[in-house]
Design a protein around this motif. Structure first.
Motif, short mmCIF file in Angstrom:
data_model
loop_
_atom_site.label_atom_id
_atom_site.label_comp_id
_atom_site.label_asym_id
_atom_site.label_seq_id
_atom_site.Cartn_x
_atom_site.Cartn_y
_atom_site.Cartn_z
N LYS A 348 8.25 3.33 5.31
CA LYS A 348 8.17 2.01 5.96
C LYS A 348 7.22 2.04 7.15
O LYS A 348 6.46 1.09 7.37
CB LYS A 348 9.57 1.58 6.42
N ALA A 351 3.77 1.81 5.82
CA ALA A 351 3.50 0.48 5.26
C ALA A 351 3.27 -0.54 6.35
O ALA A 351 2.47 -1.48 6.18
CB ALA A 351 4.65 0.04 4.35
N LYS A 354 -0.12 -0.67 6.99
CA LYS A 354 -0.84 -0.92 5.75
C LYS A 354 -1.51 0.32 5.17
O LYS A 354 -2.54 0.24 4.50
CB LYS A 354 -1.87 -2.05 5.93
N TYR A 356 -0.83 2.06 2.52
CA TYR A 356 0.06 1.94 1.36
C TYR A 356 0.03 3.17 0.45
O TYR A 356 1.04 3.51 -0.16
CB TYR A 356 -0.26 0.68 0.57
N ALA A 359 2.25 5.54 2.10
CA ALA A 359 3.61 5.01 2.00
C ALA A 359 4.16 5.23 0.59
O ALA A 359 5.34 5.55 0.40
CB ALA A 359 3.64 3.53 2.35
N SER A 360 3.28 5.08 -0.40
CA SER A 360 3.70 5.30 -1.78
C SER A 360 4.11 6.76 -2.00
O SER A 360 5.14 7.05 -2.62
CB SER A 360 2.56 4.93 -2.73
N SER A 363 7.47 7.38 -0.36
CA SER A 363 8.58 6.78 -1.10
C SER A 363 8.85 7.54 -2.40
O SER A 363 9.99 7.58 -2.87
CB SER A 363 8.30 5.30 -1.39
N ARG A 385 7.06 -1.19 -4.73
CA ARG A 385 6.28 -2.09 -3.88
C ARG A 385 5.05 -1.39 -3.31
O ARG A 385 3.94 -1.92 -3.37
CB ARG A 385 7.16 -2.61 -2.74
N TYR A 386 5.24 -0.20 -2.77
CA TYR A 386 4.12 0.47 -2.11
C TYR A 386 3.10 1.00 -3.11
O TYR A 386 1.89 1.03 -2.82
CB TYR A 386 4.63 1.58 -1.19
N ARG A 389 1.07 -2.12 -3.96
CA ARG A 389 0.15 -2.49 -2.89
C ARG A 389 -0.92 -1.42 -2.67
O ARG A 389 -2.00 -1.72 -2.15
CB ARG A 389 0.93 -2.73 -1.60
N GLY A 390 -0.63 -0.19 -3.06
CA GLY A 390 -1.61 0.87 -2.94
C GLY A 390 -2.55 0.97 -4.12
O GLY A 390 -3.32 1.93 -4.21
#
Length: 821
Positions: A348, A351, A354, A356, A359-360, A363, A385-386, A389-390
């Motif tokens: 988080k 993320a 940004k 991502y 963040a991916s 996660s 989600r990540y 977005r990535g």
């Protein structure tokens, strides 16, 4: 206040139905807000001696039925603001010039020359107290509030509160405490009273007496809006009366801000207070605070991530993982609650800024560390989600599929189905996209994302020109849809089903269904779009449908059946507060009566909204109707319903709006719609993104526009209606000039920046405007565009030329193809 013509009186829901509740008290009664054993004498009679409700026979509710003259009614005209009295014209004039002392002097002169009744005396004294307070004369304000508190009337306790609070702030805490202690618990101002008590104790150098009050306040869930400032004041008060126990408490209070301050608000000052407190402690008490245990670190990491403090969340996660290392220094890869929370916080935190791809990755690790733990579902959802977005749709698709497979009963399961389908579509797998969404209504009959999923399938087919394939999901959505859906979906499947039928050559069916959208969803976004398409095919029919719908609303006055709720102590206090112009506290009293409840009595809702509209508080008055049951939205803003729509769509700052819209050559209904949706008419509103005032202007934009008008653009200036409206109207004029073929594109441009609509036009040239809006990639901007167009329609129908007004006939295409070059 817009004057209402005198018409024959009509009831709204059927007089007898409301009378039944008033007459026999059906249903559980709410306990009174205050708990005094005996009721004051003023409760024995209705406001201004309205007659008591007469028993009525049971009759089915029929909106618009003729009012039964034997039934008592509540007349909002009996509650008028005190300063609306013509005798106070000079007071108004001085207040308009911000000559607050002169206004207070003028009011007191008139008061002293008047012979007041027993009811009037405390009310006028209270008003004088407010005026003296605004004029910067707290001592005179206290004298007036004390005189107001000497009488038995609805606001006696409010007067005591104001006097006590002011005395505490005037370094007279003993006098302040004496008055505040007399205010009973349980009133809607209880939070204000308790904080005033705490402040008075602090001023009396008794922070230990204030501590339980502050602790109870900070323990509230959800946290009160201004909690950060209160927590900082509490920590300072503890440190100003030094002791080891107080210093340790100050550390804990400061850390509440450090770890939970939204967006890092107040964190800098809180860290200074924490450091100051720690420096006063001996090592035996300081070291445990400087070296929290693992459980405390986990709480800190989660709190930091949820308060969107990205860097601090990552730092806390690193501390946890350092603690979890094996003796040889390698990472322990076993699942655990601590490791799960650490990697979720790290994901988080990345993320938030940004990042991502990182963040991916975090996660993905969280998935393994959360195995078997409660937060595993959240880990799957964030991983999907990540990854998406990535730029890794295949990974996102895999995570969403696994979530749905492993947790089919979880509330995120239908979300995972929808997002998994969207990632499949992004990868070009149209067959999988369709296969996943077609049965979603049957697979998740109670899912909160099903309607959106069905429309996602339909709009994808429409964008590809396959209108026939859109019909089935649209019809399925209509079959599920009930009144009360979100504004951005109300009428959506009906509008696009009509459009599909027209595209497929079923002209009569399509025009009939467009007409139905106009009738069934008054002054809505989809009514505007349906009107544009109907007007394109048959202009006279479009005009006739709107004309007939407006004419079909029953004529007459909006009548509020009297009800027991309107004679409760809280309602009487609210009425007095409205007379004295305090809309904010009046609203709190009305909410304590259950105004926001789903089963709130209609008489309470209508009376509250109309009374609040009589104060200079458009945010409070129109806000009542925004959050109330939307039966009024099923009617056009005409006839008996017009007054309610006028409350929901007020026109504050009318002189300024008239002047600046004329100067900037933009429609008034556009300016009002922007203000309503941006700030809810709050002149001093400040957003999390740093946008200021009524039209929510960010500093760089305001400065650029201000140079051309010779106006200031400071933060304080942007909170001034005259400056903010002038700059906002000129900015809208500039944006409309950027899109001469479709000035409505100024609306998404106002929200996302002027470059965004240009990019979307370039990406999707020649797309129908209604389809183009649905495919705006930013959810916030997509919904914002619909809200503003909906508000424009309401303002145009109420105060303008209706659907014939400027910008009220959207073009069928987003823009001609040459506008995208």
């Amino acid at each position: 206040m817009v004057e209402q013509p005198q018409r024959r009186v009509l009831s709204l829901f059927g007089a007898a139905v409301l009378a039944l509740v008033a007459a026999d008290g059906c249903g559980p009664a709410r306990p009174p807000v205050d708990d005094r054993a005996t009721m004051p004498h003023w409760l024995d009679r209705p406001i201004d001696a309205a007659p008591a409700p007469a028993p009525q026979a049971s009759v089915e509710p029929v909106p618009g039925m003729v009012h039964d003259p034997s039934q008592a009614v509540f007349d909002p005209a009996t509650v008028t603001p005190l300063l609306d009295d013509p005798r106070f014209a000079e007071v108004h004039a001085r207040l308009a010039r911000e000559a607050d002392k002169g206004a207070a002097d003028a009011f007191e002169k008139i008061m002293n020359a008047s012979t007041l009744t027993a009811d009037q005396e405390p009310r006028w004294q209270y008003q004088l107290g407010l005026l003296r307070l605004a004029a910067g004369d707290p001592a005179a304000a206290v004298r007036a509030f004390d005189r107001a508190a000497a009488a038995e009337w609805p606001l006696k306790d409010y007067a005591l509160f104001h006097a006590g609070d002011l005395l505490a702030r005037m370094n007279q805490p003993g006098e302040g405490l004496a008055r505040l202690a007399r205010v009973p618990r349980g009133l809607p101002i209880d939070e204000e009273v308790q904080l005033a008590l705490a402040h008075a104790h602090v001023e009396a150098r008794d922070v230990d007496a204030a501590a339980p009050i502050y602790d109870a306040y900070l323990a509230r869930d959800p946290r009160p809006k201004g909690w950060v400032l209160v927590a900082l004041a509490y920590a300072k008060a503890l440190l100003n009366q030094p002791s080891e126990d107080r210093a340790e408490k100050a550390v804990k209070v400061a850390r509440e801000v450090i770890f939970n301050g939204p967006g890092g608000r107040g964190v800098g000052e809180a860290r200074e207070l924490e450091e100051r407190a720690l420096s006063t402690l001996p090592s035996t008490r300081r070291l445990p605070l400087e070296d929290p245990d693992l459980a405390e670190l986990v709480v800190q990491a989660r709190s930091l991530a949820e308060s969107r403090q990205g860097r601090e969340a990552r730092h806390a996660a690193d501390k946890i993982l350092e603690r979890l290392k094996k003796p040889d220094g390698s990472e322990d890869d076993r699942p655990s609650e601590a490791a799960c929370e650490a990697y979720l916080a790290r994901a988080k935190g990345l993320a938030i800024v940004k990042r991502y791809n990182e963040a991916s990755a975090a996660s993905e690790t969280a998935l393994a560390r959360c195995e078997g733990h409660e937060r595993q579902v959240a880990a799957y959802f964030l991983a999907g989600r990540y990854a998406w977005r990535g730029g890794k749709p295949a990974a996102a698709r895999r995570h969403y599929a696994e979530l749905e497979k492993r947790f089919p009963k979880h509330r995120y399961a239908d979300d995972a189905r929808l997002h998994g389908a969207e990632t499949a579509r992004e990868m070009g797998d149209v067959a999988a996209f369709t296969r996943m969404l077609q049965p979603i209504a049957e697979d998740y009959p109670d899912g909160d994302m099903v309607d959106q999923a069905l429309f996602t399938l339909a709009i994808d087919r429409i964008a590809e020109g396959d209108w026939a394939a859109a019909i089935a999901p649209l019809e399925k959505a209509i079959g599920r849809q009930e009144r009360g859906r979100p504004y951005y979906a109300e009428g959506r499947p009906q509008h696009f089903l009509a459009r599909a039928k027209l595209e497929l050559g079923r002209r009569d069916d399509g025009l009939r269904e467009l007409s139905n959208v106009i009738r069934e969803f008054p002054a809505s976004y989809y009514m505007v779009q349906a009107y544009a398409h109907l007007h394109h095919h048959d202009p006279e029919r479009a005009r006739r449908v709107v004309h007939d719908a407006l004419a079909a609303e029953p004529q007459g006055d909006f009548v509020i059946a009297d009800h027991a709720e309107l004679h409760r102590p809280g309602f009487l206090r609210a009425s007095e507060l409205i007379r004295l112009g305090d809309g904010k506290r009046a609203l709190a009293e009305l909410e304590a009566l259950g105004l926001r409840d789903e089963d709130a009595n209609p008489s309470l809702v209508w009376a509250s909204a109309i009374l609040l509209s009589r104060t200079d508080a458009p945010s409070e008055s129109h806000g009542v109707l925004r959050s109330s049951p939307k039966i009024w939205r099923e009617h056009f803003p005409a006839g008996v319903w017009r007054q309610i729509w006028e409350v929901a769509y007020p026109r504050p700052f009318a002189d300024i709006v008239d002047k600046e819209t004329a100067r900037s050559k933009i429609p008034k209904h556009l300016a009002y719609a922007i203000m309503r949706e941006e700030s809810a008419f709050k002149p001093r509103a400040v957003s999390w993104a740093g946008a200021y005032g009524l039209m929510q202007l960010i500093a760089p934009t305001a400065a650029r526009v201000a140079r051309g008008l010779g106006l200031p653009a400071s933060k304080s200036a942007l909170k001034t209606p005259a400056v903010n409206i002038a700059l906002g109207c000129r900015f809208l004029h500039i944006l409309m000039g950027d899109f001469p073929d479709n000035p409505l594109l100024a609306i998404p441009g106002y929200n996302a920046g002027p470059g965004a609509p240009r990019r979307w036009l370039k990406d999707r040239p020649g797309e129908p405007f209604d389809v183009w809006v649905e495919r705006i990639p930013y959810k916030e901007t997509r919904h914002y565009t619909k809200r503003v167009m909906q508000s424009m329609a309401a303002y145009a129908l109420l105060y303008g030329k209706g659907m014939g007004d400027d910008m009220m006939l959207p073009p069928l295409m987003a823009a001609p193809s040459d506008a995208t070059e």
